[in-house]
Design a protein around this motif. Structure first.
Motif, PDB file in Angstrom:
ATOM      1  N   PHE A 294      32.039 -48.920   5.986  1.00 36.77           N
ATOM      2  CA  PHE A 294      30.865 -49.774   6.200  1.00 36.77           C
ATOM      3  C   PHE A 294      31.243 -51.095   6.871  1.00 36.77           C
ATOM      4  CE2 PHE A 294      27.310 -52.502   4.619  1.00 36.77           C
ATOM      5  CZ  PHE A 294      26.276 -51.783   5.186  1.00 36.77           C
ATOM      6  N   GLY A 295      32.458 -51.574   6.615  1.00 37.41           N
ATOM      7  CA  GLY A 295      32.888 -52.855   7.185  1.00 37.41           C
ATOM      8  C   GLY A 295      34.180 -53.326   6.542  1.00 37.41           C
ATOM      9  N   SER A 296      34.447 -54.618   6.630  1.00 43.89           N
ATOM     10  CA  SER A 296      35.691 -55.170   6.102  1.00 43.89           C
ATOM     11  C   SER A 296      35.496 -56.598   5.623  1.00 43.89           C
ATOM     12  CB  SER A 296      36.779 -55.127   7.175  1.00 43.89           C
ATOM     13  OG  SER A 296      36.423 -55.964   8.276  1.00 43.89           O
ATOM     14  N   LEU A 297      36.473 -57.056   4.844  1.00 41.59           N
ATOM     15  CA  LEU A 297      36.506 -58.419   4.344  1.00 41.59           C
ATOM     16  C   LEU A 297      37.878 -58.984   4.674  1.00 41.59           C
ATOM     17  CD1 LEU A 297      34.396 -60.081   2.724  1.00 41.59           C
ATOM     18  CD2 LEU A 297      35.680 -59.516   0.664  1.00 41.59           C
TER      19      LEU A 297
ATOM     20  N   LYS B 259      30.261 -54.952  18.825  1.00 42.64           N
ATOM     21  CA  LYS B 259      30.286 -53.814  17.907  1.00 42.64           C
ATOM     22  C   LYS B 259      30.038 -54.179  16.448  1.00 42.64           C
ATOM     23  CE  LYS B 259      33.514 -51.081  20.719  1.00 42.64           C
ATOM     24  NZ  LYS B 259      34.811 -50.366  20.745  1.00 42.64           N
ATOM     25  N   ASN B 260      30.100 -55.476  16.121  1.00 42.13           N
ATOM     26  CA  ASN B 260      30.041 -55.873  14.717  1.00 42.13           C
ATOM     27  C   ASN B 260      29.182 -57.109  14.495  1.00 42.13           C
ATOM     28  OD1 ASN B 260      32.164 -53.969  13.669  1.00 42.13           O
ATOM     29  ND2 ASN B 260      33.442 -55.130  15.074  1.00 42.13           N
ATOM     30  N   TYR B 261      28.769 -57.249  13.240  1.00 46.92           N
ATOM     31  CA  TYR B 261      28.156 -58.477  12.755  1.00 46.92           C
ATOM     32  C   TYR B 261      29.177 -59.157  11.845  1.00 46.92           C
ATOM     33  CZ  TYR B 261      23.953 -55.870  14.088  1.00 46.92           C
ATOM     34  OH  TYR B 261      23.011 -55.133  14.765  1.00 46.92           O
ATOM     35  N   HIS B 262      29.258 -60.480  11.903  1.00 41.51           N
ATOM     36  CA  HIS B 262      30.231 -61.215  11.103  1.00 41.51           C
ATOM     37  C   HIS B 262      29.534 -62.336  10.338  1.00 41.51           C
ATOM     38  CE1 HIS B 262      33.367 -59.259  13.586  1.00 41.51           C
ATOM     39  NE2 HIS B 262      32.591 -59.569  14.601  1.00 41.51           N
ATOM     40  N   PHE B 263      29.818 -62.394   9.033  1.00 37.28           N
ATOM     41  CA  PHE B 263      29.302 -63.470   8.181  1.00 37.28           C
ATOM     42  C   PHE B 263      30.516 -64.256   7.664  1.00 37.28           C
ATOM     43  CE2 PHE B 263      26.309 -60.002   8.064  1.00 37.28           C
ATOM     44  CZ  PHE B 263      25.059 -60.610   8.129  1.00 37.28           C
ATOM     45  N   VAL B 264      30.536 -65.546   7.910  1.00 38.52           N
ATOM     46  CA  VAL B 264      31.668 -66.382   7.510  1.00 38.52           C
ATOM     47  C   VAL B 264      31.259 -67.266   6.334  1.00 38.52           C
ATOM     48  CG1 VAL B 264      33.305 -68.162   8.231  1.00 38.52           C
ATOM     49  CG2 VAL B 264      32.619 -66.368   9.844  1.00 38.52           C
TER      50      VAL B 264
ATOM     51  N   MET C  77      36.358 -66.761   4.451  1.00 40.23           N
ATOM     52  CA  MET C  77      36.265 -65.318   4.234  1.00 40.23           C
ATOM     53  C   MET C  77      35.226 -64.763   5.199  1.00 40.23           C
ATOM     54  SD  MET C  77      35.777 -63.256   0.648  1.00 40.23           S
ATOM     55  CE  MET C  77      34.113 -63.822   0.304  1.00 40.23           C
ATOM     56  N   CYS C  78      35.607 -63.742   5.948  1.00 41.63           N
ATOM     57  CA  CYS C  78      34.708 -63.145   6.935  1.00 41.63           C
ATOM     58  C   CYS C  78      34.320 -61.734   6.503  1.00 41.63           C
ATOM     59  CB  CYS C  78      35.379 -63.112   8.310  1.00 41.63           C
ATOM     60  SG  CYS C  78      34.341 -62.389   9.611  1.00 41.63           S
ATOM     61  N   LYS C  79      33.043 -61.513   6.336  1.00 39.92           N
ATOM     62  CA  LYS C  79      32.498 -60.182   6.056  1.00 39.92           C
ATOM     63  C   LYS C  79      32.039 -59.580   7.371  1.00 39.92           C
ATOM     64  CE  LYS C  79      30.423 -56.784   3.773  1.00 39.92           C
ATOM     65  NZ  LYS C  79      31.099 -55.817   2.902  1.00 39.92           N
ATOM     66  N   THR C  80      32.657 -58.457   7.761  1.00 36.73           N
ATOM     67  CA  THR C  80      32.316 -57.777   9.009  1.00 36.73           C
ATOM     68  C   THR C  80      31.579 -56.477   8.694  1.00 36.73           C
ATOM     69  OG1 THR C  80      34.188 -58.707  10.218  1.00 36.73           O
ATOM     70  CG2 THR C  80      33.220 -56.696  11.103  1.00 36.73           C
ATOM     71  N   ILE C  81      30.440 -56.282   9.322  1.00 32.62           N
ATOM     72  CA  ILE C  81      29.652 -55.056   9.150  1.00 32.62           C
ATOM     73  C   ILE C  81      29.500 -54.388  10.508  1.00 32.62           C
ATOM     74  CG2 ILE C  81      27.437 -54.081   8.450  1.00 32.62           C
ATOM     75  CD1 ILE C  81      27.117 -56.454   6.567  1.00 32.62           C
ATOM     76  N   GLN C  82      29.823 -53.116  10.575  1.00 34.57           N
ATOM     77  CA  GLN C  82      29.747 -52.391  11.838  1.00 34.57           C
ATOM     78  C   GLN C  82      28.297 -52.124  12.225  1.00 34.57           C
ATOM     79  OE1 GLN C  82      32.036 -48.848  11.224  1.00 34.57           O
ATOM     80  NE2 GLN C  82      33.994 -49.925  11.083  1.00 34.57           N
TER      81      GLN C  82
ATOM     82  N   ILE D 242      44.280 -63.799   8.522  1.00 34.91           N
ATOM     83  CA  ILE D 242      45.460 -64.027   7.686  1.00 34.91           C
ATOM     84  C   ILE D 242      45.760 -62.828   6.796  1.00 34.91           C
ATOM     85  CG2 ILE D 242      46.465 -65.470   5.850  1.00 34.91           C
ATOM     86  CD1 ILE D 242      46.288 -66.841   8.564  1.00 34.91           C
ATOM     87  N   GLN D 243      44.695 -62.285   6.179  1.00 40.07           N
ATOM     88  CA  GLN D 243      44.909 -61.215   5.200  1.00 40.07           C
ATOM     89  C   GLN D 243      43.670 -60.332   5.111  1.00 40.07           C
ATOM     90  OE1 GLN D 243      45.495 -62.711   1.239  1.00 40.07           O
ATOM     91  NE2 GLN D 243      45.717 -60.691   0.315  1.00 40.07           N
ATOM     92  N   SER D 244      43.897 -59.018   5.119  1.00 42.85           N
ATOM     93  CA  SER D 244      42.795 -58.072   4.920  1.00 42.85           C
ATOM     94  C   SER D 244      42.545 -57.932   3.422  1.00 42.85           C
ATOM     95  CB  SER D 244      43.151 -56.715   5.531  1.00 42.85           C
ATOM     96  OG  SER D 244      42.136 -55.771   5.256  1.00 42.85           O
ATOM     97  N   LEU D 245      41.319 -58.193   2.995  1.00 39.12           N
ATOM     98  CA  LEU D 245      40.970 -58.146   1.582  1.00 39.12           C
ATOM     99  C   LEU D 245      40.310 -56.837   1.187  1.00 39.12           C
ATOM    100  CD1 LEU D 245      39.460 -61.754   1.365  1.00 39.12           C
ATOM    101  CD2 LEU D 245      41.784 -61.046   0.763  1.00 39.12           C
TER     102      LEU D 245
END
Length: 368
Positions: free
Chosen positions: A107-110, A164-169, A123-128, A99-102
Motif C-alpha cells: 500500500f505504501g511506506s513510512l 507515482k505517489n502521494y507523500h504526507f510529511v 516522517m514521510c508516509k508515502t501512498i502509491q 535516513i531509515q525505512s520504518l
C-alpha cells in the motif's frame, strides 16, 4: 516579502501579499499580476541551490504554464512556512534525505527523513497512486488532517503529489510507537491509565468532529518525546472518514486484528474505533493478541473467557467488556469509556492508600 521573475531583457520585482484564502503577487496591492489559491489543489514546486542546499525560488502554474520566481533563502523559507500543509508541493526528494525505512507494504511506506537545511527529523508516509487511492482520496485526507488540530494527533507538515505517489510529511515522533513500547516493557497500572486516557480522549475529539479513524492499532500510535508517555500521538488517517461519507468511502477499509467484527459486513459507526481501542487496551495490559491477526477470526465466547480468566485488574476487565461488545448498539461510546476511565483514576489513590494501611497493620501484628 519580495520575489523576482527573470525575463529575457529585464528582471521584474513582485511583492507578496498573503490573505486568508489567497496569495497575491504584484507591484502593489492594487496592481496584482498573479493570484495563488490557498487550497490543496494548488501545486507549487521549490528550487534549491545545489551547492548551498538552500531554497532559492519556486515554480507555480499560471494559465497552464510554469512560472519561476527567484527569492533569497531566508525569505523563501518564510514563504514556504506560510504554505506548508495548505497547498500541495511537487518533488520532496530535493528537500529531504531518506535516513531509515520504518515500514514498507504493497500500500505504501513510512520513511524517516532529514530536512536538507536544518537536519531536523521528519516522517514521510508515502501512498502509491492506484485505482483504490486517487487524487480525491488524497485531498480528502488533507482535509481531515487540517480539520483535526489536537495535541494528541500527529500534525501534518507538508504534502507532495509526485508522478507515482502521494507523500504526507509529519514531525518525527522521537518516542517511537506504542507497538515498540509494548514489546520492550510491561507497563505499570499508572502508565496504562495515562496511555488509555489520552487515546480515548483523542478518539472522543475525533468523533466530536464527525470523523471515524477506522485504522487504530499500536503501530499507528506514537509518542512525541522519548520517555514521555504523556506525549501520545495518533496517526494513519488514510482510512479516516466523515460519518456522512461512509457510502462512498468504505470500500478502501482494510481488516486486521484490531478492527471491529462488523467491519467485515461493511457496517461502520464511530463505535468501530471504540472496539479497536479495547483490543489495544487488552494488548497493553497482557502483551498478548486478543484475536488471530492472520485469519481475523472473531470468537466472542473465547474473548470473554480470555478477559475473565486473565490477571487484569477488575476495573479494566469491566471497561474491556463494555468496549468489546460484539453488538455495536450495546458497545460503549468513547465518552462513556472516558467516564469509566476517569472513575478508575479517582478510585485508584483510595485503593492504594487502603493497601498501604492494610500492609502496615499486618506488619504491626507481626511485631506484636
Amino acid at each position: 516579502m519580495l520575489c523576482y521573475r527573470k525575463h529575457s531583457l529585464f528582471t521584474k520585482k513582485y511583492h507578496i501579499f498573503k490573505y486568508d484564502n489567497e496569495i497575491h503577487l504584484g507591484e502593489t496591492t492594487t496592481k496584482i499580476k498573479y493570484t495563488i489559491n490557498l487550497t490543496p489543489q494548488t501545486m507549487i514546486d521549490w528550487s534549491i541551490n545545489h551547492q548551498t542546499k538552500q531554497l532559492n525560488g519556486f515554480w507555480l502554474i499560471w494559465k497552464k504554464q510554469q512560472k519561476f520566481f527567484l527569492m533569497d533563502a531566508t525569505t523563501c523559507n518564510l514563504f514556504k512556512q506560510t504554505l506548508n500543509g495548505i497547498v500541495t508541493y511537487g518533488k520532496h526528494q530535493i528537500l529531504y534525505e531518506p535516513i531509515q525505512s520504518l515500514l514498507h507494504s504493497s500500500f505504501g511506506s513510512l520513511v524517516k527523513m532529514k530536512y536538507l537545511n536544518s537536519r531536523d527529523s521528519y516522517m514521510c508516509k508515502t501512498i502509491q497512486k492506484s485505482l483504490q487511492y486517487t487524487d480525491d482520496d488524497f485531498y480528502y485526507q488533507i482535509e481531515i488532517l487540517q480539520s483535526l488540530n489536537h495535541t494528541n494527533i500527529l500534525k501534518l507538515k507538508e504534502v507532495y503529489n509526485s508522478n507515482k505517489n502521494y507523500h504526507f510529511v509529519f514531525d518525527f515522533p522521537e518516542g517511537g510507537s506504542l507497538a515498540d513500547l509494548i514489546k520492550t516493557k510491561q507497563l505499570q497500572f499508572k502508565e496504562v491509565q495515562l496511555i488509555i486516557r489520552q487515546l480515548i480522549s483523542t478518539i472522543s475529539f475525533i468523533h466530536s468532529k464527525g470523523y471515524v479513524h477506522r485504522n487504530l492499532k499500536p503501530e499507528h500510535i506514537f509518542f512525541k518525546e522519548s520517555n514521555n508517555l504523556e506525549s501520545l500521538l495518533i496517526s494513519e488517517f488514510e482510512l479516516g472518514c466523515r460519518l456522512v461519507d461512509f457510502q462512498n468511502k468504505h470500500p478502501n477499509c482494510r481488516v486486521h486484528g484490531y478492527t471491529a467484527p462488523e467491519i467485515k459486513s461493511k457496517i461502520f459507526t464511530q463505535k468501530c474505533d471504540v472496539f479497536s481501542c479495547g483490543v489495544i487496551l487488552y494488548k497493553i495490559l497482557t502483551r498478548k493478541d486478543l484475536f488471530d491477526h492472520e485469519s481475523i477470526t472473531y470468537d466472542e465466547k473465547m474473548m470473554l473467557h480470555l478477559i475473565n480468566q486473565s490477571d487484569i485488574d477488575p476495573q479494566y476487565q469491566n471497561l474491556l467488556r463494555k468496549m468489546l461488545q460484539f453488538n455495536p448498539e450495546l458497545r460503549a461510546t468513547a465518552d462513556q469509556c472516558l467516564t469509566i476511565i476517569d472513575a478508575i483514576l479517582e478510585r485508584t489513590p483510595t485503593f492504594s492508600n487502603f493497601l498501604d494501611r492494610f500492609n502496615l497493620d499486618i506488619i504491626y501484628l507481626i511485631y506484636l
